[in-house]
Write an enzyme that holds these catalytic residues in place. Structure first.
Site, PDB file in Angstrom:
ATOM      1  CB  THR A  14      87.766  13.195  17.839  1.00  0.00           C
ATOM      2  OG1 THR A  14      88.156  13.864  16.649  1.00  0.00           O
ATOM      3  CG2 THR A  14      88.569  11.914  18.017  1.00  0.00           C
ATOM      4  CG  ASP A  15      85.328  16.591  21.273  1.00  0.00           C
ATOM      5  OD1 ASP A  15      86.565  16.597  21.055  1.00  0.00           O
ATOM      6  OD2 ASP A  15      84.856  16.553  22.415  1.00  0.00           O
ATOM      7  CB  ALA A  16      86.260  20.961  18.200  1.00  0.00           C
ATOM      8  CB  ILE A  19      87.904  14.132  23.583  1.00  0.00           C
ATOM      9  CG1 ILE A  19      89.141  14.719  24.271  1.00  0.00           C
ATOM     10  CG2 ILE A  19      87.180  13.154  24.484  1.00  0.00           C
ATOM     11  CD1 ILE A  19      88.833  15.533  25.503  1.00  0.00           C
TER      12      ILE A  19
END
Length: 136
Positions: A14-16, A19
């Site tokens: 995921t990103d920060a 997601i």
């Protein structure tokens, strides 16, 4: 046949914001394609070892519809849709329960291991792939 592959989304995917990072869908799709070939009794390592050729991604058409998030379980459905002399077209659909997340159309090309040049799909493999999609 539609092959089903499930995976859980981990923090590293995921990103920060929690997601799934967009490029990771390609890695997930690769895993699902490898497992679909294995389920056909046609693992990629066998293609390399017996014929000196491999499948390489030639083209990807990817449509993002909804995001997958941290800790969700997603299902990838993989279906062979077309088998040509040197190419295979595969559709892959990502699901979270009944929510459609991502749809891919992937064109694989058969290439010689030594020089990367295009090669015909070995006849026994072409038969397996065609029979799987109902093509004669």
């Amino acid at each position: 046949m539609i092959h089903h592959y499930e995976l859980r989304v981990y923090y590293q995917d995921t990103d920060a914001g929690g997601i799934v990072y967009h490029a990771n869908y390609l890695a997930f799709a690769e895993r699902a394609r490898a497992e679909a070939l294995r389920a056909l009794g046609a693992p990629h390592t066998q293609l390399v070892a017996e014929h000196g050729v491999m499948f390489v991604v030639h083209r990807v058409n990817l449509h993002y519809q909804r995001p997958a998030r941290l800790d969700e379980v997603i299902r990838i459905e993989t279906e062979i849709t077309k088998v040509g002399g040197a190419t295979v077209t595969i559709n892959q659909h990502f699901w979270r329960d009944s929510d459609s997340l991502v749809v891919l159309e992937v064109a694989l090309g058969c290439a010689r291991l030594g020089d990367g040049r295009p090669a015909r799909i070995p006849a026994d493999w072409a038969r397996r792939l065609k029979s799987e999609k109902g093509q004669t």
